[in-house]
Scaffold this motif. Structure first.
Motif, PDB file in Angstrom:
ATOM      1  N   GLU A 173      -9.925  -4.081   9.447  1.00 20.46           N
ATOM      2  CA  GLU A 173      -9.653  -4.897  10.625  1.00 20.46           C
ATOM      3  C   GLU A 173      -8.480  -5.845  10.402  1.00 20.46           C
ATOM      4  N   ASN A 174      -8.294  -6.336   9.178  1.00 21.66           N
ATOM      5  CA  ASN A 174      -7.234  -7.302   8.876  1.00 21.66           C
ATOM      6  C   ASN A 174      -6.034  -6.683   8.155  1.00 21.66           C
ATOM      7  N   ALA A 175      -6.013  -5.377   8.028  1.00 17.45           N
ATOM      8  CA  ALA A 175      -4.934  -4.704   7.285  1.00 17.45           C
ATOM      9  C   ALA A 175      -3.589  -4.835   8.001  1.00 17.45           C
ATOM     10  N   ASP A 176      -2.531  -4.901   7.228  1.00 13.29           N
ATOM     11  CA  ASP A 176      -1.159  -4.924   7.735  1.00 13.29           C
ATOM     12  C   ASP A 176      -0.713  -3.461   7.864  1.00 13.29           C
ATOM     13  N   VAL A 177      -0.840  -2.908   9.066  1.00 12.44           N
ATOM     14  CA  VAL A 177      -0.568  -1.483   9.281  1.00 12.44           C
ATOM     15  C   VAL A 177       0.876  -1.104   8.930  1.00 12.44           C
ATOM     16  N   PRO A 178       1.907  -1.837   9.394  1.00 12.97           N
ATOM     17  CA  PRO A 178       3.277  -1.442   9.031  1.00 12.97           C
ATOM     18  C   PRO A 178       3.512  -1.427   7.508  1.00 12.97           C
ATOM     19  N   ALA A 179       2.954  -2.401   6.795  1.00 14.12           N
ATOM     20  CA  ALA A 179       3.118  -2.423   5.334  1.00 14.12           C
ATOM     21  C   ALA A 179       2.406  -1.231   4.702  1.00 14.12           C
ATOM     22  N   TRP A 180       1.206  -0.936   5.155  1.00 14.63           N
ATOM     23  CA  TRP A 180       0.450   0.207   4.634  1.00 14.63           C
ATOM     24  C   TRP A 180       1.205   1.508   4.928  1.00 14.63           C
ATOM     25  N   LYS A 181       1.676   1.673   6.178  1.00 17.44           N
ATOM     26  CA  LYS A 181       2.362   2.905   6.578  1.00 17.44           C
ATOM     27  C   LYS A 181       3.636   3.127   5.770  1.00 17.44           C
ATOM     28  N   SER A 182       4.350   2.048   5.448  1.00 19.74           N
ATOM     29  CA  SER A 182       5.620   2.213   4.731  1.00 19.74           C
ATOM     30  C   SER A 182       5.450   2.894   3.384  1.00 19.74           C
ATOM     31  N   THR A 183       4.292   2.737   2.762  1.00 17.28           N
ATOM     32  CA  THR A 183       4.053   3.425   1.492  1.00 17.28           C
ATOM     33  C   THR A 183       3.202   4.678   1.665  1.00 17.28           C
ATOM     34  N   ALA A 184       2.300   4.671   2.638  1.00 16.90           N
ATOM     35  CA  ALA A 184       1.392   5.807   2.823  1.00 16.90           C
ATOM     36  C   ALA A 184       2.082   7.006   3.462  1.00 16.90           C
TER      37      ALA A 184
END
Length: 153
Positions: free
Chosen positions: A41-52
């Motif tokens: 719920e609190n995850a930073d989606v753009p930061a996660w996506k940039s590496t995932a």
């Protein structure tokens, strides 16, 4: 070579080592159980996506976000040329995410990704130019997802 008299002493020493190892494992398990898990719920989606799921050339449709309930999330792109595409997907948080691709209102592909951080790929053929839509869903919410549909086979 061990003598017979050292047998009971050796057994006691082995029990002591085993007990210490078990105690250590319990401490590690208890400590990790107390560690706060990353909150979807609190995850930073753009930061996660940039590496995932790094950007790809030729992308015609992409999305990333959080699935917090079982409701499908739908995104579409107009004027997608007919041709061969690769749908690359990833998700994190446990379970599985499902991706349904439609073209001109007709389902052309179903794909899925295990939510363990790995990337899955599916070859997609868009039969005619027009609107392409991707619906993302999961029964294992909450989780993070990302995908891109890029030209090329």
């Amino acid at each position: 070579m061990l003598s017979r008299s050292s047998g009971p002493q050796r057994l006691t020493a082995l029990r002591r080592v085993a007990g210490t190892a078990v105690a250590g494992a319990c401490i590690v398990a208890a400590a990790s159980a107390c560690s706060p898990a990353v909150s979807i719920e609190n995850a930073d989606v753009p930061a996660w996506k940039s590496t995932a799921l790094p950007a790809a050339s030729g992308t015609v449709l992409e999305d990333a976000g959080k699935i917090l309930n079982r409701e499908p999330l739908v995104k579409d792109a107009a004027d997608v040329p007919a041709g061969a595409y690769t749908l690359t997907m990833t998700c994190d948080g446990g379970g599985k995410a499902f991706f349904t691709v439609t073209s001109g209102g007709t389902k052309i592909a179903d794909a899925g990704a295990a939510c363990n951080g790995s990337r899955e790929r599916a070859k997609i053929t868009v039969p005619a130019a027009g609107t392409v839509q991707i619906s993302t869903s999961s029964v294992d919410a909450p989780l993070l997802y990302a995908y891109h549909l890029a030209a090329g086979s």
